[in-house]
Design a protein around this motif. Structure first.
Motif, PDB file in Angstrom:
ATOM      1  N   HIS A 193      92.217  40.846  28.615  1.00 40.67           N
ATOM      2  CA  HIS A 193      93.557  41.301  29.019  1.00 40.67           C
ATOM      3  C   HIS A 193      94.385  41.630  27.774  1.00 40.67           C
ATOM      4  N   PRO A 194      94.970  42.843  27.710  1.00 41.92           N
ATOM      5  CA  PRO A 194      95.689  43.245  26.483  1.00 41.92           C
ATOM      6  C   PRO A 194      97.025  42.537  26.282  1.00 41.92           C
ATOM      7  N   LYS A 195      97.726  42.185  27.378  1.00 39.36           N
ATOM      8  CA  LYS A 195      99.046  41.558  27.258  1.00 39.36           C
ATOM      9  C   LYS A 195      99.193  40.430  28.278  1.00 39.36           C
ATOM     10  N   LEU A 196      98.419  39.405  28.092  1.00 37.50           N
ATOM     11  CA  LEU A 196      98.404  38.284  29.029  1.00 37.50           C
ATOM     12  C   LEU A 196      99.722  37.516  28.949  1.00 37.50           C
ATOM     13  N   THR A 197     100.260  37.130  30.118  1.00 41.17           N
ATOM     14  CA  THR A 197     101.537  36.426  30.168  1.00 41.17           C
ATOM     15  C   THR A 197     101.397  35.094  30.908  1.00 41.17           C
ATOM     16  N   GLU A 200     100.978  35.418  34.735  1.00 41.24           N
ATOM     17  CA  GLU A 200      99.605  35.634  35.213  1.00 41.24           C
ATOM     18  C   GLU A 200      98.806  34.331  35.151  1.00 41.24           C
ATOM     19  N   ILE A 275      96.259  34.578  24.342  1.00 40.76           N
ATOM     20  CA  ILE A 275      97.660  34.237  24.525  1.00 40.76           C
ATOM     21  C   ILE A 275      97.963  32.960  23.759  1.00 40.76           C
TER      22      ILE A 275
END
Length: 313
Positions: A193-197, A200, A275
């Protein structure tokens, strides 16, 4: 008479047989039974007790119609006498160990992160130097390990002392902080995942320790501070075998110390998700008891632990 005078008189006049009699009297609470246990006459026991009280200048036992009972002075003295006798026994054992070659048993308690990296390397080095030394390792939470150290079931710990605890009986030697990360199987969908938050992660499936543990508390607070619902799909376990099996066969996630995660990444079993989570643990280190004398074997292992820790941390 001041404190130094009393201490001087004790060093010169209080003998091992006196200390043994005090312990026997405490255990039997009876002059006759104490005399039998010490292979003495009852008048002899009475005289020796009076001699001890004269040395210390205080009454140690209250004489009752059917026995004796320690005074507040007696309880204090007996507690220190038991520690002194235990130290003597440790000294004799250490001498016997040195004469026969280093052997015996060392039992230590360790939290998970150093149990996978620091401790194996230190044990390997210690066993090279003392192959007959038997080393027992118990892996658990800091809370459980501290209790067992106080009960003298363990020689020393690699763990943490919680901020809320006031532990004057324990000595702490700092090692390092513990940073945690999120892990999953190598092919987990979130690994790339490029921009895991955090949002999520809140919707993911998790393997966690039980509520009340330090790491679980930090994990839950991470979502609360971000005003997010905590994950609902959760499996609770502290068994590493169960955790690893679920991680490798499913899309569950787990939070673990970076030090441990890197070990499993190197073996090809897990991957670290991209992350940096705002979840931190207290520092950990070496914990020993002020009242417990370490054996030669324990000191040998501790020396290697310090050396390996200096290399790792």
């Amino acid at each position: 008479m001041n404190e130094n005078d009393v201490a001087g008189r004790m060093r010169t006049r209080l003998k091992t047989r006196h200390m043994l009699l005090l312990v026997t009297l405490d255990e039997t609470r009876n002059l006759h039974q104490a005399a039998e246990a010490a292979n003495m006459t009852q008048p002899g026991v009475s005289k020796m007790l009076k001699d001890i009280e004269d040395i210390l200048g205080v009454p140690l036992f209250e004489r009752l119609p059917r026995g004796v009972r320690p005074t507040v002075y007696g309880e204090t003295m007996i507690r220190h006498v038991r520690m002194a006798l235990a130290h003597l026994a440790h000294g004799q054992q250490s001498i016997a160990t040195l004469r026969a070659g280093l052997s015996g048993h060392v039992n230590i308690g360790v939290i998970v992160a150093p149990a996978l990296t620091l401790i194996p390397r230190a044990i390997a080095r210690a066993k090279e130097e003392a192959p007959n030394l038997c080393i027992g390792v118990e892996v658990s939470t800091s809370n459980d390990l501290v209790v067992k150290l106080k009960q003298e079931h363990l020689d020393f710990l690699i763990a943490r002392i919680l901020e809320r605890e006031d532990e004057p009986s324990l000595l702490y030697e700092d090692m390092t902080e513990e940073v945690v990360c999120v892990v999953g199987r190598r092919a987990h969908p979130l690994v790339a995942h490029p921009k895991l938050t955090l949002k999520e992660l809140a919707q993911a499936k998790w393997i966690l320790s039980a509520r009340g543990s330090i790491l679980r508390n930090r994990f839950d607070m991470m979502f609360r501070r971000a005003d997010l619902d905590m994950p609902a799909n959760v499996v609770e376990t502290t068994a590493m075998s169960v955790t690893m099996s679920l991680l490798q066969q499913t899309d569950f996630l787990h939070v673990m110390p970076v030090e441990v995660a890197r070990y499993y990444v190197a073996t090809g079993e897990l991957a670290i998700l991209p992350i940096d989570i705002p979840c931190r643990m207290e520092r950990f280190g070496i914990i020993t008891s002020r009242d417990q004398v370490l054996s030669e074997g324990a000191n040998l292992l501790l020396r290697h632990i310090r050396a390996v820790a200096a290399e790792i941390y």
